[in-house]
Design an enzyme around this catalytic site. Structure first.
Site, PDB file in Angstrom:
ATOM      1  N   ASN A  87    -100.009 -24.927  13.360  1.00 34.14           N
ATOM      2  CA  ASN A  87     -99.292 -24.678  12.113  1.00 34.14           C
ATOM      3  C   ASN A  87     -99.935 -23.547  11.311  1.00 34.14           C
ATOM      4  O   ASN A  87    -100.153 -23.671  10.102  1.00 34.14           O
ATOM      5  CB  ASN A  87     -99.226 -25.957  11.261  1.00 34.14           C
ATOM      6  N   ASN A  88    -100.236 -22.467  12.005  1.00 34.11           N
ATOM      7  CA  ASN A  88    -100.857 -21.324  11.336  1.00 34.11           C
ATOM      8  C   ASN A  88    -100.616 -20.076  12.180  1.00 34.11           C
ATOM      9  O   ASN A  88    -100.380 -20.161  13.385  1.00 34.11           O
ATOM     10  CB  ASN A  88    -102.360 -21.550  11.162  1.00 34.11           C
ATOM     11  N   HIS A 139     -97.332 -16.749  15.722  1.00 33.42           N
ATOM     12  CA  HIS A 139     -97.438 -17.957  14.908  1.00 33.42           C
ATOM     13  C   HIS A 139     -97.447 -19.157  15.839  1.00 33.42           C
ATOM     14  O   HIS A 139     -96.510 -19.370  16.604  1.00 33.42           O
ATOM     15  CB  HIS A 139     -96.271 -18.073  13.921  1.00 33.42           C
ATOM     16  N   CYS A 140     -98.507 -19.935  15.794  1.00 28.78           N
ATOM     17  CA  CYS A 140     -98.662 -21.085  16.686  1.00 28.78           C
ATOM     18  C   CYS A 140     -98.230 -22.354  15.961  1.00 28.78           C
ATOM     19  O   CYS A 140     -98.851 -22.755  14.971  1.00 28.78           O
ATOM     20  CB  CYS A 140    -100.118 -21.212  17.157  1.00 28.78           C
ATOM     21  N   VAL A 141     -97.178 -22.987  16.454  1.00 26.99           N
ATOM     22  CA  VAL A 141     -96.678 -24.200  15.797  1.00 26.99           C
ATOM     23  C   VAL A 141     -97.604 -25.385  16.043  1.00 26.99           C
ATOM     24  O   VAL A 141     -97.589 -26.356  15.282  1.00 26.99           O
ATOM     25  CB  VAL A 141     -95.250 -24.537  16.299  1.00 26.99           C
TER      26      VAL A 141
END
Length: 297
Positions: free
Chosen positions: A145-146, A140-142
């Site tokens: 945001n996805n 999950h890549c902050v």
């Protein structure tokens, strides 16, 4: 004494809940931070570096290259953040169960997600941020945001690549601009007098200090983009390695942890059963998932 024991415990409990909610909930905080940093770098590049380089007759194509890379990066960012990463639903669950085989080590048949109430397909994982199971889950890549999964991993790789090249290009142009200033001023052939009154030839450290005092924002931006280029370049190479070997970050991390947890009396060797050769591995990532599913059917 009772209150002194109870209150810290309650504060600790509240703190843990706040931290868990902050780091396990989807938030646009890092997206805004990413946009703010990018805007600050491009504002400094536009109002100072671009203008000075234009006066020094730098090639226009070179000066416009960061903006072209920015346009491509924004496009990849939007695709990566808005695209479906591969959310597993009841309608696509049956087809995704047939996409990959279970390796029997990292992924075992019959494991049911307690949140989604569905059996986990091989190479899938439940994301605590998005609260969904994702097909071929990477991480999950902050910053976007996805989740990064089977359907948007190609956009993430292009986003990361354009971001790396963008930072490297700005660093190169800014460095060339500062070198040009030093050469035109003739400082390399000059000298300076220190606090003790002794004369010294100009050194690199003196030049850096002089440039920082003369152009503090430009030098600070240069240091930032150089550091960013090194970090992003390393991470981009790591993601290229994962793509070439057909691994996700989650699988790479689990396999390393699995190897470290093995006892010497157990002769179990983990093997990546999903690797099919460099070309097929890249094809699996960058080709449309619908085409791949149609071929498997």
């Amino acid at each position: 004494q009772v209150l002194s024991l109870v209150i810290p415990a309650r504060l600790q409990s509240v703190t843990q809940k706040v931290l868990l909610r902050l780091f396990h909930t989807r938030s646009n905080l890092f997206v805004f931070l990413h946009i703010a940093l990018q805007a600050a770098v491009y504002a400094e590049y536009t109002w100072e570096v671009f203008v000075y380089c234009w006066e020094l007759d730098f090639h226009l194509v070179l000066l416009l290259l960061p903006y072209l890379l920015l346009a491509g990066n924004i496009g990849c960012f939007i695709l990566c953040s808005r695209a479906n990463p591969g959310i597993i639903t009841k309608s696509n669950h049956a087809s995704l169960m047939k996409t990959y085989v279970y390796d029997g080590v990292l992924f075992q048949k019959g494991i049911v997600c307690t949140t989604c109430n569905m059996e986990k397909p091989a190479r899938s994982k439940h994301c605590s941020f998005c609260d969904t199971c994702v097909h071929r889950f990477d991480h999950h890549c902050v910053w976007v945001n996805n989740c990064i999964g089977a359907f948007n991993v190609k956009y993430f790789f292009l986003y990361l690549f354009t971001l790396t090249v963008m930072a490297a290009t700005i660093a190169f142009i800014t460095t060339a601009f500062l070198i040009q200033l030093v050469l035109l001023s003739g400082m390399m052939h000059g000298s300076y007098i220190d606090d003790q009154g002794q004369e010294h030839a100009v050194e690199i450290l003196f030049l850096v200090q002089h440039l920082f005092l003369t152009f503090p924002r430009i030098v600070f931006m240069l240091g930032f983009v150089i550091l960013l280029t090194l970090i992003l370049g390393t991470y981009c190479c790591f993601n290229l390695y994962l793509a070439l070997t057909n691994q996700t970050f989650s699988e790479w991390y689990k396999s390393r942890r699995y190897r470290c947890s093995q006892h010497y009396d157990r002769q179990i060797v983990y093997k990546n059963v999903y690797a099919k050769g460099v070309w097929m591995n890249l094809k699996e990532i960058f080709k449309s998932p619908t085409v791949l599913e149609r071929k498997k059917k």
